[in-house]
Write an enzyme that holds these catalytic residues in place. Sequence first.
Site: not given
Ligand code: NAD
Length: 300
Positions: A66, A124, A172, A178
Amino acid sequence: MKETIGFIGLGTMGGPMARCLLAAGHGVDGFDVDPAKVSAFAEAGGKACADVAEACARASVVITMLPRDEHVREVLLGSGGVAAHARPGTLVLEMSTILPRSSLAIGEELRRRGLRMMDAPVGRTPADARAGKLLVMAGGAAEDFERARPLFDAMADKVLHLGEAGSGIRMKVINNYMAMVGMVLTAETLTLARKAGIATAAAVEVLQNTVAGRGQINVNFPKKVLAGDLTPDFPLSLGHKDLSLGLQLGHELGAPLFLGASALELFGMAPAFGRADQDCTAMLLILEQLAGCLGEGAGL
Ligand code: NAD
């Protein structure tokens, strides 16, 4: 053992991660507040759920991916959330990037309510998520890690157990510190090159082929300070000289060098720390001295 997984948060990262679990033969019950994400997941062969309760109903493991702290807290601890609906003993793998203190508090509350949790954020990119080639940094009990390992392996090609609860999410946040500071440094450097009349493509080609671009963490730190060798390949005194040259060039050209200005202050302190003649990587020891943790950590 094939698990049934409740996967909550089917976004940019969670969507492909859930698909990797399906491809590995696990049952995956998916929920997202965005119905389009749930439909796309169902088209890929997953089970579409109408809410968190349904996603938890038959799950032995629940994964959350999330956006922010408040979403994780609501989904895991809210009235319609995982703690209220998951089966006793369910293992929660919290894979979002949130504040470590929040993660620890949520994990404690879940334990109090009869569930188990590991923090297991990923490194990643979305492309790596689609390819099942993420990096997992897990924190929590060894037995939970062993149980989760096949699930992590379905989503990642590098899976690390960093230690007790909280250590995965701390690492993380440190990793992203970094990455984000590096973003500014890269932008500063390319702006300086542009102001100096050097084509960006040419600057990129040079930087990709020197330690500047290949990264201190890959090249100098492992072979010098982290190996306990402070004999200078390049001493801090000469580093100070080179950084001064860069800052003077930037001032002449009108290029903003925010990070460079801070770094110059630190290089300038090397004599006061008695380290001017040590290898530039002894900068680590100056920072550790300032932080009061010199000598506490293990080397490589
Ligand atoms: P995103 O916004 O694309 O996906 C999050 C999803 O959660 C969305 O589809 C949203 O509708 C859903 N959501 C929000 N509230 C909700 C709820 N109450 N119940 C159910 N679903 C709900 O974000 P993402 O890019 O997939 O990133 C998710 C996490 O991973 C974040 O914490 C982000 O920092 C981390 N992350 C992202 C990346 C990247 O490159 N995008 C890489 C590593 C880690």
